[in-house]
Enzyme design. Sequence first.
Site, mmCIF file in Angstrom:
data_model
loop_
_atom_site.group_PDB
_atom_site.id
_atom_site.type_symbol
_atom_site.label_atom_id
_atom_site.label_comp_id
_atom_site.label_asym_id
_atom_site.label_seq_id
_atom_site.Cartn_x
_atom_site.Cartn_y
_atom_site.Cartn_z
ATOM 1 N N LYS A 276 0.798 -1.226 0.000
ATOM 2 C CA LYS A 276 0.000 0.000 0.000
ATOM 3 C C LYS A 276 0.833 1.281 0.000
ATOM 4 C CE LYS A 276 -3.834 -2.313 -0.005
ATOM 5 N NZ LYS A 276 -4.651 -2.372 -1.238
ATOM 6 N N ASP A 496 -2.922 -27.519 -47.651
ATOM 7 C CA ASP A 496 -1.834 -26.640 -47.229
ATOM 8 C C ASP A 496 -0.703 -27.522 -46.687
ATOM 9 O OD1 ASP A 496 -0.459 -24.267 -46.324
ATOM 10 O OD2 ASP A 496 -1.217 -24.714 -44.316
ATOM 11 N N TYR A 497 0.491 -26.945 -46.509
ATOM 12 C CA TYR A 497 1.612 -27.760 -46.035
ATOM 13 C C TYR A 497 1.930 -27.463 -44.564
ATOM 14 C CZ TYR A 497 6.040 -30.259 -45.919
ATOM 15 O OH TYR A 497 7.047 -31.135 -45.595
ATOM 16 N N ASP A 675 -4.652 -24.111 -42.468
ATOM 17 C CA ASP A 675 -4.657 -23.557 -41.114
ATOM 18 C C ASP A 675 -4.492 -22.047 -41.065
ATOM 19 O OD1 ASP A 675 -1.466 -23.051 -39.823
ATOM 20 O OD2 ASP A 675 -1.805 -23.683 -41.887
#
Length: 721
Positions: A276, A496-497, A675
Amino acid sequence: MKLVIIANRLPLKLVQEENGYHLIPSAGGLTTGLDSLETTREKHWVGWPGLHLEDAQSRQEVDALLNRQHYHAVHLTPQQIELYYEGYSNTILWPMCHYFSSYVRYENKFWEMYKEVNALFCQAALEVIEPGDVVWVQDYHLMLLPEMIRRERPDVHIGYFHHIPFPSYELFRNLPERAELLKGLLGADLVGFHTHNYMRHFISAVFRVLKLDCMLDEIYLDKRVVYVNAFPMGIHYDKYHNALLNAKLRKQARQMKKSYGDVKIMLSVDRLDYSKGILQRLKGFEEFLEHYPERRKQVSLVMVVSPSRDHVAAYAGLKEDIDRTVGSINGRFSTPDWRPVYYYYRTFNFEELVQLYHIADIALVTPLRDGMNLVAKEYLASKRNEPGVLILSEMAGAAVELSDALIVNPTNTMDIEQAIVTALNMPKKEQIAALHSMQAVISAQTVSQWAEDFVEELLRVNKKNEALQRKIVDRQHFATIKQQYDAARQRLILLDYDGTLVPFYKNPQDARPTRELIRLLLQLSNVPGNHVVISSGRDRHTLESWLGRLPIGLSAEHGASYKEGGVWHEKLRRMEWDKEILDVMKKTVRRTPGSRLEQKDTALVWHYRTVDTWLADLRVSQLVDSLINPCFRHNLQIMKGNKIVEVKPPDMSKGAEAQRLLSHAPYDCIIAIGDDTTDEEMFLALPPEAITIKVGKNSKSARYNISTQQQTILFLNRLLK
């Protein structure tokens, strides 16, 4: 369906009297917010009742009393409280999250008990939770609980809110149990914090410790997404704002003001805690009195410190230091008719607090670190139309919202001193204008609004996850796809690869196809009627080297060149890159450790897969901003993909390549799997009946979803059977 709130403590006090046990409601901010939450759902609380009950009969009596009001007790022994609450929660997590790592004291028995008690909370919660319920776990005492509940009840909506700061990765990484804690939190659908800074720290820790994909406010798991957001907690605004409309309280406030004499009152209200900044605040006030002697007798500091854990050495030592410092200041500067510091070491009730807020000319709220700090908001709400100045630490979460306060560095006593001077000299008109501006903020973002926002967002993200679940290729979806595949005569299979057929690697050259993948592609291409095409962002030389011997089609650099019938065709010749564009991208690589630049024949690609997620977001924004003008001049497209930023000609895309392939034959079955963002263009270019499958993240364009790259291989193998 219910709302089940799980917190360390139940929102009440359990009192034992001669005629049995009685419940006294708690007036805490969390209780107020959740009690005022407008929902048709039945609300239940699970938590520790605050008392240790030795005998089974007493526990049964208390449980019956609690259950009638939808409270459910987790009974803990004194040893469990000592090791789980005082030990791991407050001797390890609290100081770590508040950046006091020197106060952390590791003991293995603390962690073992923390796990044990979280499991007890889980056991108690499972007796209440039913399918479809909303479960809201509160704070750092129960960081393992979301995952524990998820494991047993995957069909409920789970939220978690962290009420204290979440530390930077550099601190959090020091916890031996860092991975377990993060996995525990990722059992939730939504993880909430007070500010975006804490969000950023949490996501950075998840990315670095667990190596999970993170994108802005989303963390990707196998079959769902965990969402992270900031929900600044508020107060019961009307309760504080209207309190002094009570004539009795107004009269008492006037009497209180008169008791302090004809001085400006500066108020600080805290719980006893090293976070605090109480000693630094006192030092700043002392320096103010030293450097501005003419201001003595004009201002007094009224300091309220609520007792807390003063049996713990660090807290007991802090109290002694506060006592000594207050005594020193009063001893040096007091006069017969003026006292510099009025120090109260006790808890003030609501009526006393609002009177103090009302008469205080200045509120001095300077924690060294605070998740939010509601005292600042309570002071502002209580002022109504009276002048007053809020001096607020930049380390408090509230500083993000309350920018019209005098913001100070709480460790800089000179900063505190100068803020006091500024506050005392501020014209009343300026004070009231700042107060009204901040009151407008906190009157809208109340504690009930905070609770509503969180639950509403939790339900929203659950709908998104449910939509993802519906798209996941399960047994039923696969049967439909398989039936369509088997019945077809001519099939186009677009794959896709990277991220689809092979996982991502730190070094892209390590993504060479395995023997198993070569065998799978060969089997797939040998099926009569199958036309298999690898559509990749990779360059043609790499694709030819890795896959050129297979009887399949290859498309390189998003269709800039393609291979059909064993022959490569170029749709676009090698480009000469503008020096300004190259320099911008090379500079970004130099400034971003872990990133790299790939220069293809027809594209420039900046890769940042291993870069810290926060730094990556910053660099992406900077890079795109720097590239806009030169790319516009050269008619080039800037495309953000999966951990890449790519510069390429606008007419080169997987969508255009898919359309070219569709013109070759009348396919009666089309399967496309990918992806990345680039694969979305492919999905959109295909006819609606095509079987489009997104790997990993959910997609608005794809009909189906496969959770991980490994499952893509399983899917293709099953398709061949």
